[in-house]
Design a protein around this motif. Structure first.
Motif, short mmCIF file in Angstrom:
data_model
loop_
_atom_site.label_atom_id
_atom_site.label_comp_id
_atom_site.label_asym_id
_atom_site.label_seq_id
_atom_site.Cartn_x
_atom_site.Cartn_y
_atom_site.Cartn_z
N ARG A 108 24.72 -7.29 4.57
CA ARG A 108 23.27 -7.26 4.75
C ARG A 108 22.70 -8.68 4.69
NH1 ARG A 108 19.98 -3.22 5.24
NH2 ARG A 108 17.72 -3.53 5.01
N PRO A 109 21.85 -9.05 5.65
CA PRO A 109 21.28 -10.40 5.63
C PRO A 109 20.42 -10.61 4.38
CG PRO A 109 20.87 -9.31 7.74
CD PRO A 109 21.39 -8.26 6.80
N ALA A 110 20.54 -11.80 3.80
CA ALA A 110 19.72 -12.16 2.64
C ALA A 110 18.62 -13.15 3.03
CB ALA A 110 20.59 -12.76 1.54
N GLU A 111 18.85 -13.87 4.12
CA GLU A 111 17.91 -14.91 4.54
C GLU A 111 17.63 -14.77 6.03
OE1 GLU A 111 19.05 -18.55 1.58
OE2 GLU A 111 20.31 -18.27 3.34
N ALA A 112 16.51 -15.33 6.46
CA ALA A 112 16.15 -15.20 7.87
C ALA A 112 15.29 -16.36 8.33
CB ALA A 112 15.43 -13.89 8.12
N VAL A 113 15.42 -16.64 9.62
CA VAL A 113 14.46 -17.47 10.36
C VAL A 113 13.66 -16.49 11.20
CG1 VAL A 113 14.17 -19.20 12.18
CG2 VAL A 113 15.96 -19.49 10.44
N ILE A 114 12.35 -16.49 11.04
CA ILE A 114 11.50 -15.54 11.77
C ILE A 114 10.58 -16.33 12.70
CG2 ILE A 114 9.78 -13.71 11.58
CD1 ILE A 114 10.85 -13.06 8.83
N THR A 115 10.45 -15.85 13.93
CA THR A 115 9.61 -16.55 14.90
C THR A 115 8.17 -16.06 14.83
OG1 THR A 115 10.04 -14.96 16.69
CG2 THR A 115 11.58 -16.81 16.45
N VAL A 116 7.25 -16.96 15.16
CA VAL A 116 5.82 -16.65 15.22
C VAL A 116 5.24 -17.29 16.47
CG1 VAL A 116 5.45 -16.43 12.73
CG2 VAL A 116 5.26 -18.67 13.81
N PRO A 117 4.16 -16.74 17.00
CA PRO A 117 3.49 -17.43 18.11
C PRO A 117 3.08 -18.84 17.70
CG PRO A 117 2.66 -15.20 17.90
CD PRO A 117 3.53 -15.44 16.70
N ALA A 118 3.19 -19.78 18.61
CA ALA A 118 2.86 -21.16 18.29
C ALA A 118 1.43 -21.30 17.80
CB ALA A 118 3.08 -22.05 19.52
N TYR A 119 0.56 -20.41 18.26
CA TYR A 119 -0.85 -20.53 17.93
C TYR A 119 -1.24 -19.68 16.73
CZ TYR A 119 -4.73 -23.08 19.97
OH TYR A 119 -5.69 -24.01 20.22
N PHE A 120 -0.27 -19.15 15.99
CA PHE A 120 -0.59 -18.45 14.74
C PHE A 120 -1.19 -19.45 13.75
CE2 PHE A 120 1.66 -14.21 13.61
CZ PHE A 120 0.95 -13.57 14.62
N ASN A 121 -2.28 -19.05 13.08
CA ASN A 121 -2.88 -19.93 12.10
C ASN A 121 -2.21 -19.75 10.74
OD1 ASN A 121 -4.10 -17.68 10.78
ND2 ASN A 121 -5.84 -17.78 12.18
N ASP A 122 -2.74 -20.46 9.74
CA ASP A 122 -2.12 -20.46 8.42
C ASP A 122 -2.05 -19.05 7.82
OD1 ASP A 122 -1.24 -22.17 6.02
OD2 ASP A 122 -2.90 -21.04 5.14
N ARG A 123 -3.12 -18.28 7.94
CA ARG A 123 -3.13 -16.93 7.38
C ARG A 123 -2.09 -16.04 8.06
NH1 ARG A 123 -9.68 -15.98 7.45
NH2 ARG A 123 -10.21 -17.43 5.78
N GLN A 124 -1.99 -16.16 9.37
CA GLN A 124 -1.04 -15.32 10.11
C GLN A 124 0.40 -15.68 9.78
OE1 GLN A 124 -2.99 -16.49 13.79
NE2 GLN A 124 -3.46 -14.36 14.25
N ARG A 125 0.66 -16.97 9.58
CA ARG A 125 2.01 -17.40 9.22
C ARG A 125 2.38 -16.92 7.81
NH1 ARG A 125 3.90 -21.68 12.73
NH2 ARG A 125 2.34 -21.93 14.36
N LYS A 126 1.42 -17.01 6.89
CA LYS A 126 1.69 -16.54 5.54
C LYS A 126 1.93 -15.03 5.52
CE LYS A 126 -0.60 -20.22 2.99
NZ LYS A 126 -1.76 -20.64 2.16
N ALA A 127 1.19 -14.29 6.34
CA ALA A 127 1.40 -12.84 6.42
C ALA A 127 2.78 -12.51 6.96
CB ALA A 127 0.31 -12.21 7.29
N THR A 128 3.25 -13.30 7.93
CA THR A 128 4.59 -13.09 8.48
C THR A 128 5.66 -13.36 7.43
OG1 THR A 128 3.79 -13.76 10.67
CG2 THR A 128 6.18 -13.74 10.33
N ARG A 129 5.46 -14.44 6.68
CA ARG A 129 6.40 -14.74 5.60
C ARG A 129 6.40 -13.63 4.55
NH1 ARG A 129 8.92 -19.35 3.73
NH2 ARG A 129 7.84 -20.72 5.20
N ARG A 130 5.21 -13.12 4.26
CA ARG A 130 5.09 -12.04 3.28
C ARG A 130 5.82 -10.80 3.75
NH1 ARG A 130 0.08 -13.21 2.31
NH2 ARG A 130 -0.77 -11.77 3.85
N ALA A 131 5.75 -10.50 5.05
CA ALA A 131 6.46 -9.34 5.60
C ALA A 131 7.96 -9.48 5.38
CB ALA A 131 6.16 -9.20 7.09
N GLY A 132 8.47 -10.69 5.59
CA GLY A 132 9.89 -10.92 5.34
C GLY A 132 10.27 -10.70 3.90
#
Length: 568
Positions: A108-132
């Protein structure tokens, strides 16, 4: 195990770096693409992927699609009696992808690189990290989707490339990045985008055009609003995909025992999508303008994202750039494959040790300030940029501000991310205050330095030269706070950038040489050297590394030419 994940609006995919190559991992159905869909049944059972997507037509109130568009907001999605935020739903998709990796490789993976749209702002990036994190992953890095696609494209033949443009139109977002690859460096020169433009919008436009023709008797009006929209959008997506391969398709909706049908042509889709096609142009123009490139300088137009399969999109791109785009990279797989390359880099795979990525700051970073107009009226909340969008990272920039009132005792800087002139239109990141001695307005100044790295760490330093007092603030993703050692290392790396370019040794030496040359000459030659010194000083004040490097080379060549002409 570290994996690369393309967390998409319509579909998601996971890949790993193994045996010197990026490998896509298929799900239980043998498909490398997993629909970004979640559904709940009355018993609380959760469906993710294709099963959830199938339930959308029959149970639209219990199924969520396109929730990536709500990342970083407080908006919730109701599934039955439960409410979910976008990061909760995204976490379920991420868990499903990890299940597929575990099934395929027994780990089972323990770590990940997750992609985001280039134009995601700070809040959207933090939410993506939180999902991970909710999915049980340590998110090693968020990487921009066009950057990931550029990695996949650049590794096809390992050759250096002239600047190329990555045109990434997915299900819910649109990104443009201009990239160069040379000597093992993949360098993003500029990014722009539209987080509200994608295949979903083309589906909605087609459904809106076809609906009156499909249902002249108003049968669909008797259905629940959510059910009606779900049926229309599913049918529109199916037709849009068919029109990528044919000139005509049948738009079919089954409402109860009634079957509604109408024929739809490629011309119909083009008519419905005219306004959307027009919106594709603006981010392209902005990215080219920001990196001062001309269309003719681009070697390739690389297509990424499933929506680029549409002939009307490819025709628009051909018209826009005056050439046919490059479709050699699989539009649905490139981002996940590029994320796996980044995962391989983080795991220090020997096959990738020569590859480095240079990205840009996607949004402008700055502070609020007070501005006086010609009549002396004060305007509050005006945005003052310090780091412009598309500046290569890591980067450190300095701006100076002054008090605006007599006997002012504090300078307070609110920190923002965005492009709007008035700060209320931007994202608020934090605030920093510093006490100042009471003096007449304008007598006390503050040097505000922003230092920013590719992981989203922003360090703000405010110094009052008159008192030598300094205050600092670190704005960072929540996950980074868990590792003080890592944070300290990143801050130490940024500290190396915290000096003005005019203080850099090679620039100091060149300026001293130019001053000496000016002193040695007279007449027109002296005036010319003085002009060159002014030009170089202007480049240093811009704090732009590229502009400084170019100006330094030019001044050095000019001084060498004068030295070569000396009589002795």
């Amino acid at each position: 195990m570290i994996v690369g994940i393309d967390l998409g609006t319509t579909n998601s995919a996971v890949a790993i770096w193994r045996d010197g190559q990026a490998i896509l991992v298929s799900n239980a159905l043998g498909d490398p693409l997993t629909p970004s869909a979640v559904s709940l049944d009355p018993d609380g059972k959760t469906y993710v992927g294709a099963a959830a997507l199938e339930r959308f037509g029959t149970h639209p109130n219990d199924t969520a699609l396109s929730f990536k568009r709500y990342m970083g907001t407080d908006r919730t999605v109701s599934l039955g009696k439960r409410k979910f935020k976008a990061d909760d739903l995204s976490a379920l998709v991420l868990k499903s992808l990890c299940d597929d990796v575990e099934a395929a490789f027994g780990e089972r993976p323990a770590e990940a690189v997750i992609t985001v749209p280039a134009y995601f702002n700070d809040r959207q990036r933090k939410a993506t990290r939180r999902a991970g994190e909710i999915a049980g992953l340590k998110v090693r890095r968020l990487i921009n989707e066009p950057t990931a696609a550029a990695l996949a494209f650049g590794l096809q033949d390992q050759e250096d490339r002239e600047p190329f443009l990555v045109f990434d139109l997915g299900g819910g977002t649109f990104d443009v990045s201009i990239v160069e690859k040379f000597e093992g460096v993949v360098e993003v020169r500029a990014s722009a985008g539209d987080n509200r433009l994608g295949g979903d919008d083309f589906n909605a436009a087609l459904a809106g055009l076809v609906k009156p023709r499909l249902d002249p008797s108003g049968l669909l009006a008797r259905l629940d609003d959510v059910k009606r929209e779900a049926l229309l959008l599913r049918a529109a997506e199916a037709v849009r995909r068919q029109l990528s391969e044919a000139d005509e398709a049948v738009f079919t909706v089954i409402a109860g025992e009634e079957r509604l049908e109408t024929r739809v042509t490629a011309a119909d889709l083009e008519e419905a999508s005219a306004a959307l096609i027009q919106r594709l142009r603006e981010p392209v123009v902005r990215a080219l303008r920001d990196c001062t490139f001309d269309v003719a300088e681009l070697s390739e137009i690389v297509l990424v994202g499933g929506a680029t399969r549409m002939p009307i999109v490819r025709k628009a791109i051909t018209r826009m750039f005056g050439r046919f785009p490059n479709a050699t990279v699989h539009p649905d797989h490139a981002v996940a494959l590029g994320a796996a390359v980044q995962a391989g880099l983080l795991s220090r795979d020997a096959a990738l040790e020569e590859i480095r990525i240079s990205d840009v700051c996607p949004f402008t970073l700055g502070v609020d300030m007070i501005e006086r107009d010609s009549n002396g009226h004060i305007h509050h909340g005006v945005f003052s940029p310090i780091i412009d969008r598309n500046t290569p990272v890591p980067v450190s920039r300095l701006s100076t501000y002054q008090t605006v009132q007599d006997n002012q005792r504090e300078l307070r800087f609110n920190i923002y991310q965005g492009e709007a002139r008035v700060v209320s239109g931007n994202i608020h990141l934090g605030v920093i205050s510093v006490p100042v001695p009471p003096r007449p307005a304008g007598e006390i100044t503050a040097d505000v330095r922003f230092s920013y790295d590719s992981s989203g760490l922003l360090e703000v330093d405010v110094t009052i030269p008159q008192t030598a007092l300094q205050r600092s603030l670190v704005i960072v993703d929540e996950a980074d706070r868990q590792s003080e050692k890592d944070l300290a290392e990143r801050r130490a790396a940024l500290a190396k950038l915290k000096f003005h370019p005019r203080e850099e040794a090679q620039n100091v030496a060149l300026m001293a040489r130019a001053d000496k040359t000016y002193e040695d000459l007279i007449g027109d030659e002296r005036q010319a050297v003085g002009h060159w010194i002014t030009e170089f000083a202007g480049a240093l004040e811009s704090q732009d590394p590229r502009r400084i490097a170019d100006a330094r080379a030019i001044l050095g060549q000019r001084l060498d030419a004068i030295a070569a002409e000396a009589p002795l």
